[in-house]
Write an enzyme that holds these catalytic residues in place. Sequence first.
Site, mmCIF file in Angstrom:
data_model
loop_
_atom_site.group_PDB
_atom_site.id
_atom_site.type_symbol
_atom_site.label_atom_id
_atom_site.label_comp_id
_atom_site.label_asym_id
_atom_site.label_seq_id
_atom_site.Cartn_x
_atom_site.Cartn_y
_atom_site.Cartn_z
ATOM 1 N N HIS A 44 0.826 -1.217 0.000
ATOM 2 C CA HIS A 44 0.000 0.000 0.000
ATOM 3 C C HIS A 44 0.860 1.267 0.000
ATOM 4 O O HIS A 44 0.516 2.271 0.622
ATOM 5 C CB HIS A 44 -0.964 0.012 1.189
ATOM 6 N N ASN A 92 -10.458 -2.841 2.168
ATOM 7 C CA ASN A 92 -10.065 -2.830 0.762
ATOM 8 C C ASN A 92 -11.295 -2.536 -0.087
ATOM 9 O O ASN A 92 -12.418 -2.528 0.422
ATOM 10 C CB ASN A 92 -9.481 -4.184 0.349
ATOM 11 N N TYR A 125 0.225 -4.289 11.845
ATOM 12 C CA TYR A 125 0.090 -2.864 11.488
ATOM 13 C C TYR A 125 0.837 -1.950 12.462
ATOM 14 O O TYR A 125 1.694 -1.176 12.036
ATOM 15 C CB TYR A 125 -1.390 -2.474 11.348
#
Length: 498
Positions: free
Chosen positions: A56, A128, A338
Amino acid sequence: MADQRPVTTTDAGIPAASDEHSLTAGPDGPILLQDHYLIQKMAQFNRERVPERVVHAKGGGAHGFFEAVAGAEQWCRADFLRRGRRTPVFARFSTVAGELGSADSARDPRGFALKFYTDEGNYDLVGNNTPVFFVRDPQKFQDFIHSQKRRADTHLRDNNMQWDFWTLSPESAHQVTWLMGDRGTPQSWRHMNGYSSHTYLWQNAGGERFWVKYHFKTEQGIRCFTDLEARAMAAEDPDCHIRDLHTAIAEGDHPVWTLSVQIMPFEAAADYRFNPFDLTKVWPHGDYPLLPVGRLVLDRNPADYFAEVEQSAFEPANMVPGIGPSPDKMLLGRLFSYPDTHRHRIGTNYLQLPINQPRVPVHSYNRDGALRHHNPPDPVYAPNSFGGPRADPAAMEPGWSVTGEIVRAAYTRRRDDDDFVQSGTLVRTVLDGAARDRLVGNIGRHLQGGVVEPVLSRALEYWYKVDADLGARVAAEFGRSVPAAASGAVPTGARGPR
Ligand code: NDP
């Protein structure tokens, strides 16, 4: 008239004597080491980039708000989901595999990440533009991404490597079908939907629990490039999606998405026909219809791309009271990965940057570390006798009961669980004839981009398992008949556009 412009300074605020000339011993002499202004400029420039995101990396974003028009309090006690509540939001959209300078129009899923600055702390939803994903166990995620990135020897991307991984991982079939179809090349971020993809757990004020999936449906309508249009756009304007979003918002054309949810009663998960936590599956709308909750509006462009977009850090572990994870293994893996990547990429104190800072006071006992702006006051430990903050058991996250041996195993198979069944449904009952034709063409061109044996034969077999007719048409692109290895029961259900 006197020049009203401010005087240039060093980063320490000291006036600078020249924007053009370095400090030298005479006009023709060497540069002097005491030119601190020059050294600061060069040193800062050398450090302008933080590591780009491994996935990303290329993206854009905007500010806006979420309005809980219908609300969701019957299922969830999160304050920002109460009917009528309005919450500031920052959204970031992205491609997945390409680097920072790559083309926005590439065939790839798109990230749809949201940060809700709620009165109960930040709520992050890292979704997404697709409702499913390529793998269902985080053990395979790193290998999957490596197969989509660059080879070790040539530093080139390699379709053969991509198809090798996909065809050895049949759970990818649903997402790959989706990706090879029209929605793999959206015309803009404004013209695509966003999905939580993961299943989450909601709990209402009465303590009742519900499994939930989020669907953000674009009010601009779905618009996609054809494969050839997307390729042409990569050359014409590689930043087309960043440009489109920025231009629309600057012109006052604010994009809107409706948030609807699918709600599954807590107990129903136990014997649902699909594993409801398997990220490669959707919950068919016929089983769990979409229920409207609110709307997302983006109405303000970032003023500083690096500070607001590049340094924005989303983490699905940021869940406010009333919301918890589900047994979705990919989600559980992402809860760790993350924040871990943010600590590496931006630094330990990334949550103190303005874009990531909650809008409510922080009362944690965490402290210090590189680039810390401020620390909580004494006392620096808990428990303490000096009035420091205390935890509130009412904030306990919802959960579920767990039993079983510790194993390394796939999900227990449900009645209708099959790696190809939902991709087959997509091909046969959602796509119309023209969309199926484009799908065959897209798959053929992708495979022709360097896929060789034995991967090619496996790919033809893979598509035959998705749908026999589709498989035969893809095989025909390579002058082959039905793949030899593809025998046995293969779906060829009734067709029809919808
Ligand atoms: P439905 O007919 O109720 O839903 C079909 C869904 O497919 C719609 O949400 C639609 O999204 C979406 N869709 C339409 N065209 C495409 C396309 N070219 N590529 C991908 N998605 C498209 O059927 P079911 O709920 O029974 O699901 C059937 C299949 O539809 C699933 O196997 C799955 O592949 C796909 N799908 C299902 C979703 C779900 O959550 N149930 C979500 C998205 C896809 P829209 O309304 O925005 O046009």
